[in-house]
Design an enzyme around this catalytic site. Structure first.
Site, PDB file in Angstrom:
ATOM      1  N   TRP A  19       0.842  -1.199   0.000  1.00  0.00           N
ATOM      2  CA  TRP A  19       0.000   0.000   0.000  1.00  0.00           C
ATOM      3  C   TRP A  19       0.877   1.249   0.000  1.00  0.00           C
ATOM      4  CZ3 TRP A  19      -1.088   3.831   3.820  1.00  0.00           C
ATOM      5  CH2 TRP A  19      -2.310   4.505   3.679  1.00  0.00           C
ATOM      6  N   ASN A 116      -0.622   4.999  18.238  1.00  0.00           N
ATOM      7  CA  ASN A 116       0.420   5.668  17.488  1.00  0.00           C
ATOM      8  C   ASN A 116      -0.043   5.950  16.047  1.00  0.00           C
ATOM      9  OD1 ASN A 116       2.885   6.805  17.008  1.00  0.00           O
ATOM     10  ND2 ASN A 116       3.980   4.877  16.793  1.00  0.00           N
ATOM     11  N   SER A 421      19.676  13.786  15.024  1.00  0.00           N
ATOM     12  CA  SER A 421      19.873  13.148  13.725  1.00  0.00           C
ATOM     13  C   SER A 421      20.159  14.179  12.642  1.00  0.00           C
ATOM     14  CB  SER A 421      18.645  12.326  13.349  1.00  0.00           C
ATOM     15  OG  SER A 421      17.500  13.143  13.310  1.00  0.00           O
ATOM     16  N   GLU A 593       2.343  10.985  24.859  1.00  0.00           N
ATOM     17  CA  GLU A 593       1.320  10.229  24.137  1.00  0.00           C
ATOM     18  C   GLU A 593       0.970   8.923  24.851  1.00  0.00           C
ATOM     19  OE1 GLU A 593       3.319   9.552  20.328  1.00  0.00           O
ATOM     20  OE2 GLU A 593       3.229   7.425  20.785  1.00  0.00           O
ATOM     21  N   HIS A 682       9.777  20.267  10.173  1.00  0.00           N
ATOM     22  CA  HIS A 682       8.903  19.446   9.324  1.00  0.00           C
ATOM     23  C   HIS A 682       8.708  20.071   7.948  1.00  0.00           C
ATOM     24  CE1 HIS A 682       7.903  18.298  13.456  1.00  0.00           C
ATOM     25  NE2 HIS A 682       7.839  17.099  12.936  1.00  0.00           N
TER      26      HIS A 682
HETATM   27  N1  GLN Z   1      17.361  12.208  18.631  1.00  0.00           N
HETATM   28  C1  GLN Z   1      16.245  11.953  17.747  1.00  0.00           C
HETATM   29  C2  GLN Z   1      16.505  12.620  16.417  1.00  0.00           C
HETATM   30  O1  GLN Z   1      17.143  13.629  16.390  1.00  0.00           O
HETATM   31  C3  GLN Z   1      14.969  12.473  18.328  1.00  0.00           C
HETATM   32  C4  GLN Z   1      13.794  12.135  17.472  1.00  0.00           C
HETATM   33  C5  GLN Z   1      12.459  12.462  18.079  1.00  0.00           C
HETATM   34  O2  GLN Z   1      12.361  13.228  18.993  1.00  0.00           O
HETATM   35  N2  GLN Z   1      11.422  11.879  17.595  1.00  0.00           N
HETATM   36  O3  GLN Z   1      16.038  12.163  15.381  1.00  0.00           O
END
Ligand code: GLN
Ligand code: ZN
Length: 747
Positions: A19, A116, A421, A593, A682
Site C-alpha cells: 500500500w 500511534n 539526527s 502520548e 517538518h
Molecule cells: N534524537 C532523535 C533525532 O534527532 C529524536 C527524534 C524524536 O524526537 N522523535 O532524530
C-alpha cells in the site's frame, strides 16, 4: 446459541507494505491515478478475501483508505479546509489536504486516541457540508461483488465532530448539519443490502463522554426516526463506556472493548445493565498487541457473556490497524513465534472459538490451547534486577550540578545545538540496507559511517554550533535500533504498522527480560568526539519511549518492563560517561502520548514515567549534563512531571505553537535548562534570522538567559543536506548577533 465473528478494521499496509509503495510511487510520478487505483483495488480485494478465508461472519468495509479514514469522511461530507475549497473533490485533493502542496499547508495530524496512529483533523472554517461521491457505498458494493459478507464502517457524527476543529458553529450545530447527510449514506448502504453498519464512536470512552450524552441521544434518535435503528451498531474501543447510557440508545447492537476496559465493561454487563435483546459485539481479542490470546480464558469469557445477551458477536477489541498483517512471512525463532498473533492470526483465534461453540469442532481450539500453554511454560523471566542499587535521583541539586557543568563545558551565552539526527540520505539508507542484507562487509559499512560522521562534524564546525552530535546515521529508527541491540527484544521483518499516511513503523517486540550486554552507541559517539574539541552529545532513547513504541510483553506489570529498560539505558549512560562523553541526551518524545485515556490513571502513569527516566539518568556525576528532548510544546497538565525528570536541559518544540509553551513553563517557574525549538523542521522552508531572533526574544522575557539554549524543533533526519546547512547557519548567525548586541549593550 450460536455466535458470530466480526472484525472492526484490517491493516491497510499490505503484507509487505504494498500500500505504502503504491501510494508513494504515485506521489513520485511513477504512474498515473488510474494505475494507482488499480493497485489499491487489488490490495483491497486481497484484504477482503484474506479476511473471508478466516470464516468471518462479517468483514469490515470502509476501513480501507487512500490515506486516512477520517479524511475520507471529511471528503464524503465536504468538510474541506477553506484554503483547498473550490477544487474538484477527488483523490488529488485528498492527498493535497493530507500532505500540503506548494501553495497551502497540510491539515494537522493528531494522534488517534492513545494509539500511534494519526488522523487528519477535519477543518470546519467556511465548510459547506454536502454529500460528495459515496465512496463507502462503492467499496461496499465492491465487497459484495466479490461475494464477501461485509458490513460498512463509518466514524460516527459525535466522534467526527469532536475530533474536528474550526468553524463558528456550536458542537450541536455541526452534528445537526451532518445528520441528514449521514442518514442518506446510511440509507444507501441499507438499500444496498448491508446487514448492519458499524458506527465508530470511540469518543464515548473518554473522560468527556458525559458531555456528549445529550447530543448522542439526539443524533441516534434522529436515525431511529428515519427507520435506521435496526441497522446500526455503535462501536467503541480503547476504554470502558457508560453502558447504562449506551443501552438506552435506539440501535441494534453495541460494540464494547473487553481488553482495555480495566474490567469495567464486563462488570457493567454482570451487573445486568445490558438489554438482552441488543446484539453484543464483544471485543475479546486484543486488537493492539501482538500476543496470542489465552484461548481458554476467552472461551470462559464468552460463556459468561452468553448469560447476558441473546445475540453475541465476538471480534477484536479494536481495529487491527494497530498490528501487523501476518506472521507467515516472518522467520522467527518458533518458540517465540508460537506466542505471537498478528492480524490474520487473531482472526484465526476468533474462528477457532466460533467452531468450538457452533460446531463442537475443537480441533483448532485445542491446537491454540496447546500452543499457548507451551509458550507460557517457557520462562522469559530469567533475570534478577536490583533496582535498589541504582540511583533514582542525582547526587546534587540542579544549581550545584550546573556550576560543575558550566566549569567543565565552558559554553558561550545562548549555546546552540541540534536534536541528534542529520539527514538520512538515500545513500545512508542504501548502505544500511546493503549491510543488513549482507551485500557489503561490516568493515565497508563502518568505514561509510565514519566518513559520514566526520563529514558532519566538519559541517557543524563550519556552521559554528556549540554542542555537536554524531548524526545517528547507524540508526533506522530511534526505538528499533535499541530493540535490535538489547536482550529481551525481538525485531520482525515485516511487522509494520501505519503511523500516519504512508508512514509505517516497525515496533520491536519485548518478549523477555531486558538487558544491556554491550555498549550500543559508544563507538560512534567517541569517534565523533575524537574529531573535535567541541562537546559531542551522546544520544539515547529513554525507557518510556522505548516501551511505548514497542509491542510490550503482558506477563509482567508494565512499570517493571519500563524499569528494566531504564536499567539498560542507565548502563549505556554510564558507558558513555566512562568513555569521557560530557553531555548525554535521553529522548522521551513518547512520554506524553503514553498518557492513559482516562485521567484517573494519569498520576500513576506519570509517577512511573518519572521514576524510570530517573533510574536511567541519575547515576552520572554532577558535571555530566543530562539532556532530554520532547517534540511537542503543549505540556499543560504534565508539566510537573516534566520538571520532576530533573534533566539538566530539556529541548522542546515551539516554533509551531507561537509561544504557547511559555505559559506552561511559567506556571511552575521552570528553573532548569531549556532549549527552545526555534524553527520547524517538518517543513523544507528555511527560517529567517528575524523569525529566529524574535522567537528567542519572546522566550527570554520568561526564561532566565543563563538557562537558555537554542536548537531546531526536532531531529533533522528527514531534511535535505542543503536545507539543514542553510537553516542551521541562519540559527547560528542569529544567535551570534544576539550575543554581540547584548555585549555591546552591557559595555
Ligand atoms: N534524537 C532523535 C533525532 O534527532 C529524536 C527524534 C524524536 O524526537 N522523535 O532524530
Ligand atoms: Zn523530536
Amino acid at each position: 446459541m450460536t455466535i458470530q465473528t466480526s472484525n472492526l478494521g484490517f491493516p491497510r499496509l499490505g503484507r509487505k507494505r504494498e500500500w505504502k509503495k503504491a501510494i508513494e510511487g504515485y506521489w513520485a510520478n511513477k504512474y498515473d491515478l488510474t494505475t494507482l487505483n488499480q493497485q489499491l483495488t487489488d490490495l483491497h480485494k486481497e484484504n477482503l478475501l484474506l479476511q473471508k478465508n478466516y470464516n468471518l461472519s462479517s468483514v469490515p468495509v470502509g476501513d480501507f483508505s487512500l490515506y486516512d479514514h477520517i479524511l475520507d469522511t471529511s471528503l464524503l461530507f465536504n468538510i474541506i479546509p477553506e484554503r483547498f475549497q473550490g477544487r474538484e473533490v477527488n483523490d488529488d485533493l485528498l492527498f493535497d489536504i493530507a500532505r500540503g502542496n506548494k501553495e497551502h499547508v497540510a491539515s494537522a495530524l493528531i494522534k488517534w486516541f492513545n494509539t500511534n496512529y494519526h488522523y487528519i483533523v477535519p477543518e470546519w472554517d467556511k465548510a459547506e457540508p454536502k454529500l460528495n461521491h459515496n465512496v463507502l457505498l462503492e467499496r461496499f458494493n465492491y465487497a459484495q461483488s466479490l461475494n464477501v459478507d461485509a458490513h460498512p464502517v463509518i466514524v460516527g457524527p459525535i466522534t467526527f465532530v469532536a475530533l474536528s476543529k474550526g468553524g463558528h458553529q456550536s458542537f450541536e450545530e455541526k452534528v445537526n448539519t451532518l445528520l441528514p447527510l449521514y442518514k442518506e449514506v446510511l440509507q444507501s448502504l441499507v438499500d444496498a443490502g448491508a446487514p448492519y453498519i458499524q458506527i465508530d464512536e470511540p469518543i464515548l470512552v473518554t473522560d468527556d463522554s458525559k458531555d456528549y450524552e445529550t447530543i448522542t441521544q439526539a443524533a441516534y434518535d434522529y436515525f431511529a426516526d428515519a427507520g435506521l435503528s435496526d441497522h446500526l451498531v455503535i462501536q467503541t474501543y480503547f476504554e470502558r463506556v457508560n453502558l447504562q447510557f449506551l443501552n438506552g440508545l435506539p440501535v441494534k447492537g453495541l460494540g464494547l472493548d473487553f481488553v482495555h476496559d480495566h474490567g469495567f465493561n464486563l462488570q457493567q454487563i454482570k451487573d445486568g445493565v445490558l438489554d438482552r435483546n441488543k446484539v453484543l459485539y464483544a471485543g475479546i481479542i486484543d486488537g493492539r498487541n501482538v500476543w496470542a490470546a489465552d484461548i481458554e480464558a476467552k472461551k470462559s469469557l464468552i460463556e459468561t457473556l452468553q448469560n447476558y445477551t441473546n445475540d453475541l458477536v465476538i471480534q477484536p477489541s479494536s481495529s487491527l490497524l494497530h498490528v501487523p498483517v501476518s506472521l507467515d512471512d516472518e522467520t522467527l525463532d518458533t518458540s517465540i513465534a508460537e506466542g505471537l498473533s498478528f492480524a490474520t492470526e487473531k482472526l484465526d483465534e476468533l474462528d477457532a472459538l466460533k467452531r468450538l461453540f457452533n460446531d463442537n469442532d475443537d480441533r483448532k481450539y485445542n491446537e491454540l490451547k496447546t500452543r499457548y500453554a507451551r509458550f507460557q511454560e517457557q520462562s522469559f523471566k530469567n533475570l534478577d534486577y536490583d533496582f535498589e542499587k541504582v540511583r533514582t535521583s542525582r547526587q546534587s541539586p540542579f544549581k550545584e550540578r550546573k556550576k560543575a557543568q558550566d566549569e567543565r563545558l565552558n559554553l558561550p551565552d545562548l549555546p546552540t545545538t541540534t536534536i541528534g539526527s542529520f539527514p538520512q540520505s538515500q545513500e545512508v539508507r542504501k548502505y544500511r540496507a546493503d549491510w543488513k542484507n549482507n551485500r557489503i562487509t561490516d568493515a565497508a559499512y563502518e568505514a561509510f559511517l565514519k566518513n559520514e560522521i566526520a563529514r558532519w562534524i566538519k559541517i557543524q564546525e563550519d556552521i559554528g554550533l556549540d554542542v555537536f552530535v554524531h548524526g545517528e546515521f547507524e540508526r533506522n529508527d530511534m526505538v528499533e535500533f535499541f530493540g535490535e541491540k538489547l536482550q529481551g527484544f525481538l525485531v520482525t521483518k515485516f511487522g509494520w504498522v501505519q503511523s500516519y499516511g504512508s508512514r509505517a513503523v516497525k515496533p520491536p517486540v519485548i518478549y523477555g527480560d531486558v538487558k544491556w550486554t554491550e555498549p550500543l552507541t559508544v563507538k560512534e559517539t567517541l569517534y565523533a568526539q575524537s574529531l573535535t574539541d567541541k562537546p559531542v552529545k551522546g544520544m539515547l532513547t529513554g525507557p518510556v519511549t522505548i516501551l511505548n513504541w514497542s509491542f510490550e510483553r503482558v506477563d509482567l506489570p508494565r512499570e517493571e518492563v519500563q524499569d528494566q529498560i531504564a536499567l539498560a539505558i542507565n548502563e549505556e549512560v554510564l558507558a558513555l560517561e566512562e568513555a569521557g562523553i560530557q553531555i548525554i541526551q535521553v529522548d522521551e518524545p513518547a512520554l506524553r502520548e503514553g498518557l492513559p485515556l482516562r485521567s484517573e490513571y494519569h498520576e500513576a502513569y506519570l509517577e512511573k514515567a518519572v521514576r524510570s527516566f530517573k533510574l536511567a539518568t541519575s547515576s552520572v556525576a554532577d558535571a555530566t549534563q543530562i539532556h532530554t528532548h520532547m517534540c511537542y510544546s503543549q505540556f499543560g497538565q504534565i508539566i510537573h512531571a516534566i520538571y520532576d525528570l530533573d534533566a539538566d536541559v530539556i529541548s522542546i518544540e515551539t516554533s509551531r505553537s507561537h509561544g504557547d509553551l511559555i505559559q506552561d513553563f511559567e506556571d511552575i517557574t521552570y528553573d532548569l535548562g531549556i532549549g527552545l525549538g526555534v524553527y520547524d523542521i517538518h517543513s523544507p522552508r528555511i527560517p529567517t534570522e528575524a523569525e529566529i531572533t524574535e522567537a528567542i526574544h519572546r522566550a527570554l522575557q520568561e526564561i532566565d538567559r543563563s538557562l537558555f539554549w537554542v536548537n531546531p524543533d526536532c531531529g533533522l533526519k528527514t531534511r535535505k543536506e542543503d536545507e539543514v546547512k542553510e537553516a542551521l547557519s541562519v540559527l547560528v548567525n542569529s544567535v551570534e548577533k544576539l550575543r554581540k548586541s547584548t555585549n555591546s549593550a552591557a559595555v
